[in-house]
Design a protein around this motif. Structure first.
Motif, PDB file in Angstrom:
ATOM      1  N   ARG A 179      -3.618  14.377  10.344  1.00 47.72           N
ATOM      2  CA  ARG A 179      -3.242  14.896   9.034  1.00 47.72           C
ATOM      3  C   ARG A 179      -1.932  14.289   8.491  1.00 47.72           C
ATOM      4  O   ARG A 179      -1.881  13.821   7.365  1.00 47.72           O
ATOM      5  CB  ARG A 179      -3.115  16.424   9.118  1.00 47.72           C
ATOM      6  CG  ARG A 179      -2.945  17.114   7.774  1.00 47.72           C
ATOM      7  CD  ARG A 179      -2.802  18.608   7.991  1.00 47.72           C
ATOM      8  NE  ARG A 179      -4.062  19.218   8.359  1.00 47.72           N
ATOM      9  CZ  ARG A 179      -4.910  19.775   7.494  1.00 47.72           C
ATOM     10  NH1 ARG A 179      -4.636  19.780   6.211  1.00 47.72           N
ATOM     11  NH2 ARG A 179      -6.018  20.322   7.888  1.00 47.72           N
ATOM     12  N   PHE A 223      -1.621  12.075   5.111  1.00 47.98           N
ATOM     13  CA  PHE A 223      -0.794  12.567   4.002  1.00 47.98           C
ATOM     14  C   PHE A 223       0.293  11.565   3.628  1.00 47.98           C
ATOM     15  O   PHE A 223       0.581  11.347   2.454  1.00 47.98           O
ATOM     16  CB  PHE A 223      -0.181  13.933   4.354  1.00 47.98           C
ATOM     17  CG  PHE A 223      -1.131  15.089   4.142  1.00 47.98           C
ATOM     18  CD1 PHE A 223      -2.462  14.989   4.514  1.00 47.98           C
ATOM     19  CD2 PHE A 223      -0.703  16.278   3.567  1.00 47.98           C
ATOM     20  CE1 PHE A 223      -3.350  16.048   4.319  1.00 47.98           C
ATOM     21  CE2 PHE A 223      -1.583  17.345   3.367  1.00 47.98           C
ATOM     22  CZ  PHE A 223      -2.918  17.226   3.749  1.00 47.98           C
ATOM     23  N   ARG A 258      -3.513  13.516  -6.681  1.00 52.34           N
ATOM     24  CA  ARG A 258      -3.704  13.528  -5.221  1.00 52.34           C
ATOM     25  C   ARG A 258      -5.186  13.682  -4.880  1.00 52.34           C
ATOM     26  O   ARG A 258      -5.683  13.038  -3.950  1.00 52.34           O
ATOM     27  CB  ARG A 258      -2.896  14.673  -4.590  1.00 52.34           C
ATOM     28  CG  ARG A 258      -1.404  14.387  -4.562  1.00 52.34           C
ATOM     29  CD  ARG A 258      -0.644  15.465  -3.819  1.00 52.34           C
ATOM     30  NE  ARG A 258      -0.795  15.385  -2.371  1.00 52.34           N
ATOM     31  CZ  ARG A 258      -0.235  14.463  -1.602  1.00 52.34           C
ATOM     32  NH1 ARG A 258       0.494  13.522  -2.134  1.00 52.34           N
ATOM     33  NH2 ARG A 258      -0.416  14.478  -0.287  1.00 52.34           N
ATOM     34  N   GLU A 259      -5.847  14.514  -5.664  1.00 48.06           N
ATOM     35  CA  GLU A 259      -7.292  14.738  -5.444  1.00 48.06           C
ATOM     36  C   GLU A 259      -8.037  13.402  -5.555  1.00 48.06           C
ATOM     37  O   GLU A 259      -8.896  13.072  -4.736  1.00 48.06           O
ATOM     38  CB  GLU A 259      -7.783  15.727  -6.517  1.00 48.06           C
ATOM     39  CG  GLU A 259      -9.225  16.158  -6.341  1.00 48.06           C
ATOM     40  CD  GLU A 259      -9.693  16.979  -7.553  1.00 48.06           C
ATOM     41  OE1 GLU A 259     -10.905  17.198  -7.646  1.00 48.06           O
ATOM     42  OE2 GLU A 259      -8.856  17.375  -8.387  1.00 48.06           O
ATOM     43  N   PHE A 306      -7.339  11.087  -2.607  1.00 52.72           N
ATOM     44  CA  PHE A 306      -8.140  11.474  -1.439  1.00 52.72           C
ATOM     45  C   PHE A 306      -9.574  10.946  -1.566  1.00 52.72           C
ATOM     46  O   PHE A 306     -10.196  10.567  -0.577  1.00 52.72           O
ATOM     47  CB  PHE A 306      -8.129  12.991  -1.232  1.00 52.72           C
ATOM     48  CG  PHE A 306      -6.990  13.463  -0.364  1.00 52.72           C
ATOM     49  CD1 PHE A 306      -7.002  13.230   1.002  1.00 52.72           C
ATOM     50  CD2 PHE A 306      -5.903  14.139  -0.901  1.00 52.72           C
ATOM     51  CE1 PHE A 306      -5.950  13.656   1.826  1.00 52.72           C
ATOM     52  CE2 PHE A 306      -4.836  14.560  -0.098  1.00 52.72           C
ATOM     53  CZ  PHE A 306      -4.865  14.319   1.271  1.00 52.72           C
ATOM     54  N   TRP A 354     -11.380  18.726   6.055  1.00 55.68           N
ATOM     55  CA  TRP A 354     -10.165  19.274   5.444  1.00 55.68           C
ATOM     56  C   TRP A 354     -10.464  19.663   4.015  1.00 55.68           C
ATOM     57  O   TRP A 354     -11.300  19.022   3.355  1.00 55.68           O
ATOM     58  CB  TRP A 354      -9.035  18.235   5.417  1.00 55.68           C
ATOM     59  CG  TRP A 354      -8.575  17.743   6.746  1.00 55.68           C
ATOM     60  CD1 TRP A 354      -8.800  18.322   7.972  1.00 55.68           C
ATOM     61  CD2 TRP A 354      -7.815  16.552   6.998  1.00 55.68           C
ATOM     62  NE1 TRP A 354      -8.227  17.579   8.967  1.00 55.68           N
ATOM     63  CE2 TRP A 354      -7.605  16.484   8.406  1.00 55.68           C
ATOM     64  CE3 TRP A 354      -7.281  15.551   6.192  1.00 55.68           C
ATOM     65  CZ2 TRP A 354      -6.900  15.451   8.999  1.00 55.68           C
ATOM     66  CZ3 TRP A 354      -6.566  14.516   6.784  1.00 55.68           C
ATOM     67  CH2 TRP A 354      -6.380  14.462   8.172  1.00 55.68           C
ATOM     68  N   LYS A 355      -9.704  20.654   3.519  1.00 58.98           N
ATOM     69  CA  LYS A 355      -9.987  21.102   2.151  1.00 58.98           C
ATOM     70  C   LYS A 355      -9.649  20.017   1.104  1.00 58.98           C
ATOM     71  O   LYS A 355     -10.210  19.996   0.022  1.00 58.98           O
ATOM     72  CB  LYS A 355      -9.274  22.421   1.833  1.00 58.98           C
ATOM     73  CG  LYS A 355      -7.749  22.366   1.768  1.00 58.98           C
ATOM     74  CD  LYS A 355      -7.197  23.728   1.312  1.00 58.98           C
ATOM     75  CE  LYS A 355      -5.733  23.705   0.973  1.00 58.98           C
ATOM     76  NZ  LYS A 355      -4.841  23.372   2.068  1.00 58.98           N
ATOM     77  N   GLN A 356      -8.737  19.118   1.448  1.00 60.40           N
ATOM     78  CA  GLN A 356      -8.352  18.052   0.505  1.00 60.40           C
ATOM     79  C   GLN A 356      -9.484  17.024   0.313  1.00 60.40           C
ATOM     80  O   GLN A 356      -9.534  16.317  -0.681  1.00 60.40           O
ATOM     81  CB  GLN A 356      -7.115  17.283   0.999  1.00 60.40           C
ATOM     82  CG  GLN A 356      -5.820  18.050   0.937  1.00 60.40           C
ATOM     83  CD  GLN A 356      -5.647  18.953   2.158  1.00 60.40           C
ATOM     84  OE1 GLN A 356      -6.498  19.009   3.050  1.00 60.40           O
ATOM     85  NE2 GLN A 356      -4.551  19.688   2.174  1.00 60.40           N
ATOM     86  N   GLU A 404     -13.265  16.319  -0.223  1.00 58.93           N
ATOM     87  CA  GLU A 404     -14.536  16.947  -0.587  1.00 58.93           C
ATOM     88  C   GLU A 404     -15.676  16.277   0.181  1.00 58.93           C
ATOM     89  O   GLU A 404     -15.530  15.141   0.635  1.00 58.93           O
ATOM     90  CB  GLU A 404     -14.753  16.851  -2.106  1.00 58.93           C
ATOM     91  CG  GLU A 404     -14.432  15.499  -2.697  1.00 58.93           C
ATOM     92  CD  GLU A 404     -14.436  15.513  -4.213  1.00 58.93           C
ATOM     93  OE1 GLU A 404     -15.427  15.037  -4.768  1.00 58.93           O
ATOM     94  OE2 GLU A 404     -13.452  15.974  -4.818  1.00 58.93           O
TER      95      GLU A 404
END
Length: 403
Positions: free
Chosen positions: A5, A9, A73-74, A77, A94-96, A98
């Motif tokens: 992670r 990030f 950021r979306e 990703f 991870w939720k980030q 999809e």
């Protein structure tokens, strides 16, 4: 490969800095790698290589991800998910991130790969310019080669050691390097590693310098005891090589408009034990005028588009603009006209760029020779170095003699 992670990030943050803030990739990566002291060499190389790879293939990946600037950021990703899918890296839950339609990504990749500007990930204008200047076939090969990761090449500093000794010293420090055929001062690393931490570097045994870049100082045909002027010296990569070729005998006047670069040159010269370099900041035209007619050799390593070094500066593809190239060509012509006056009768001048465009290279030399300023010069020879043929940076160099 398992994704961590904090590394992912950090990669996303770095991409945001480069794509949205317009910061230079190398500076952003350098800053990012200092974020966590606990990161090992593997962690650092994951961040650096992933960022560079996504920057290199920005147009292709953003097209597949269906995102446009500015990049949230979306969206970054989503671009990262494209990179991971095409590299066969399993994405974590991870939720980030999809759910990623990997079949769709691969299908789109196959479809876009048929079109060169997407396949090689370049802006439209650059693709058109490459074709116009080099022709379809050469440009196709060249832009493909410039999208390869650049190898790490060292130039042995012969003031302090020999190539064989440097190779042996590096080997003792766990770094394997091989001599490069046809390049007498070059060693190429078998694997990327941080050579700046080695004892060999601290002792001034080498500089990191592309193999083709190393040919420029040799082309200048210097001899010990000469007076040489390096007119666009910058931080002095080529100046230091000239000092070694001159065996510290004679004088090298290194000029530049940026004083901070000359300060860096002074630091490097001290480490290299190069004692015959005299750095001079160009604060006014007087600095250059004082040198008119005094030098045996003059090097003009001219500012240029940098299209020959895209493999090590992939973000230049997105920063460069066609207007800049037109402006830089005017600067190149002015520099040639002015700095050529430093050459004394019988002396020689080398004009060099790290561009592959004929309009910045032989075009400039031809224009200069046909002008009032160039009427006393003749072209001895020139050299065009393409990445697709050598595996190293794209370069041009021409040596002219003053009658």
């Amino acid at each position: 490969m398992r994704l961590h992670r904090n590394l992912v990030f950090a990669t996303i943050d770095a991409l945001s800095d480069i794509f949205n803030e317009g910061n230079y990739a190398d500076k952003v990566i350098e800053k990012t790698l200092k974020r966590d002291k606990r990161w090992g060499s593997r962690d650092r190389s994951f961040i650096a290589e992933t960022v560079y790879e996504i920057v290199r293939w920005k147009r292709l990946y953003t097209e597949i991800a269906e995102v446009k600037a500015p990049y949230s950021r979306e969206n970054l990703f989503r671009v990262f998910a494209v990179w991971a899918t095409l590299r066969g890296v399993t994405l974590p839950d991870w939720k980030q991130i999809e759910p990623t339609p990997s079949r769709k990504i691969k299908g789109k990749f196959d479809e876009l790969s048929r079109i060169r500007k997407y396949r090689e990930s370049v802006p439209d204008w650059m693709d058109e310019l490459g074709v116009k200047e080099l022709g379809e076939k050469v440009w196709e090969k060249e832009i493909h080669a410039l999208n390869e990761q650049a190898p790490v090449v060292l130039r042995v500093n012969t003031l302090n050691t020999t190539r064989d000794n440097l190779r042996s010293v590096l080997n003792d420090e766990g770094i394997k390097a091989e001599p490069v055929k046809g390049y007498p001062y070059a060693l190429q690393l078998e694997e990327r590693s941080n050579v700046f931490r080695t004892e060999a570097f601290k002792k001034g045994f080498f500089e990191v310098q592309d193999a083709n870049s190393q040919l420029v100082a040799e082309f200048l045909d210097v001899k010990p005891g000469m007076r040489v002027v390096d007119t666009c010296a910058g931080a002095g990569g080529k100046t230091l090589h000239i000092a070694a070729l001159m065996e510290n005998k004679g004088q090298i006047i290194a000029t530049d408009i940026y004083e901070n670069k000359l300060k860096e040159l002074k630091r490097r010269a001290k480490r290299a034990h190069a004692h015959n370099i005299d750095p001079r900041s160009i604060e006014s035209t007087k600095v250059i005028k004082k040198l008119y007619g005094t030098a045996d050799r003059v090097l003009i390593d001219a500012p240029c588009s940098g299209l020959g070094v895209l493999s090590r500066n992939p973000d230049a593809k997105w920063k460069l603009q066609p207007e800049f190239i037109e402006k830089i060509k005017i600067t190149q012509a002015e520099i040639l006209n002015t700095y050529s006056r430093i050459v004394k009768d019988g002396g020689k001048l080398v004009y060099a760029t790290c561009s592959i465009l004929p309009s910045e290279n032989q075009g400039q030399v031809e224009k200069f020779l046909a002008s009032e300023h160039g009427k006393d010069f003749k072209l001895i020879k020139d050299k065009k170095l393409l990445s697709s043929e050598s595996g190293y940076d794209g370069f041009y160099m021409a040596i002219l003699q003053k009658n």
